[in-house]
Motif scaffolding. Structure first.
Motif, PDB file in Angstrom:
ATOM      1  N   ASN A  93     -62.480-105.526  76.565  1.00  3.01           N
ATOM      2  CA  ASN A  93     -63.357-105.935  77.661  1.00  3.01           C
ATOM      3  C   ASN A  93     -63.318-107.448  77.853  1.00  3.01           C
ATOM      4  N   GLU A  95     -65.457-110.297  79.723  1.00  4.00           N
ATOM      5  CA  GLU A  95     -66.674-110.666  80.442  1.00  4.00           C
ATOM      6  C   GLU A  95     -66.415-111.963  81.205  1.00  4.00           C
ATOM      7  N   ASP A 132     -67.874-107.367  84.066  1.00  2.00           N
ATOM      8  CA  ASP A 132     -67.047-106.930  82.943  1.00  2.00           C
ATOM      9  C   ASP A 132     -65.878-106.111  83.471  1.00  2.00           C
TER      10      ASP A 132
END
Length: 211
Positions: A93, A95, A132
């Protein structure tokens, strides 16, 4: 600004006296920050009290990656020479955070007499936005070493990394100017983060001691 920290374990896939191939897997954290700040001024020297303006625009982005990694580490030795290839991909992920701010200061005789929350580049679309996204980061490291002593080697290496989804400051600048809000007080509204890609490469020099 770029910082990357990873930790991984390794398992021998195959080996002999002059070569070794290992499978690696682990965790990665990466931080990639970017900023663009533009300030310009204009003054009318032919007008009374020399009125003018100072325009300021700021774009700041932060990218925080957390995920796993998998790859291979290969080592080949020939006499005093050695060659190592580390190839892996980081998956996880990202961000993304973007902060856009603008201001216009009114000048009169060199003094600031008023300030508005927009500028030449920044209109109503300002403030902070976050999102995200799933991304991958391929990485390749190639190192050539020479064993100067029995346990001491000198190395030279090359590293390449590619970020698939990141928010960079320059990509957030809207080059279509809105003259209706130029230098005026505006009500901030949300905006979409512009995603792009980024690659990093470098050369390393070092020494290693093995026992």
């Amino acid at each position: 600004d770029f910082v990357m920290v990873d930790a991984y374990t390794r398992m021998t896939f195959c080996k002999n006296k002059q070569s070794r191939l290992e499978l690696i897997g682990g965790f990665t954290h990466a931080s990639l920050d970017d900023m663009v700040s533009v300030t310009s001024s204009t003054t009318d020297l032919n007008a009374v009290n020399t009125p003018g303006f100072i325009f300021s625009s700021s774009y700041e982005t932060e990218n925080r990656f957390n995920g796993g990694q998998i790859g291979f580490d290969a080592l080949i030795t020939r006499g005093r020479w050695s060659a190592r290839a580390l190839t892996k991909v980081h998956l996880g992920n990202m961000e993304q955070t973007v902060n856009i701010a603008g201001s216009t200061s009114d000048l009169l005789a060199g003094n600031i007499v008023g300030t508005q929350n927009s500028s030449i580049l920044v209109g109503a679309e300002q403030g902070e936005e976050s999102q995200d996204v799933f991304t991958f980061i391929p990485e390749m490291d190639f190192t050539l070493g020479y064993r100067f002593r029995d346990h001491v080697s000198f190395t030279v290496g090359y590293t390449f990394m590619y970020f698939d989804n990141v928010a960079m400051a320059g990509d957030q600048i809207d080059r279509n100017l809105d003259v209706a809000t130029l230098g005026a007080n505006v009500v901030p509204v949300g905006y979409d983060i512009v995603e792009g890609s980024h690659w990093i490469q470098g050369i390393s020099l070092g020494a290693s001691i093995d026992y």
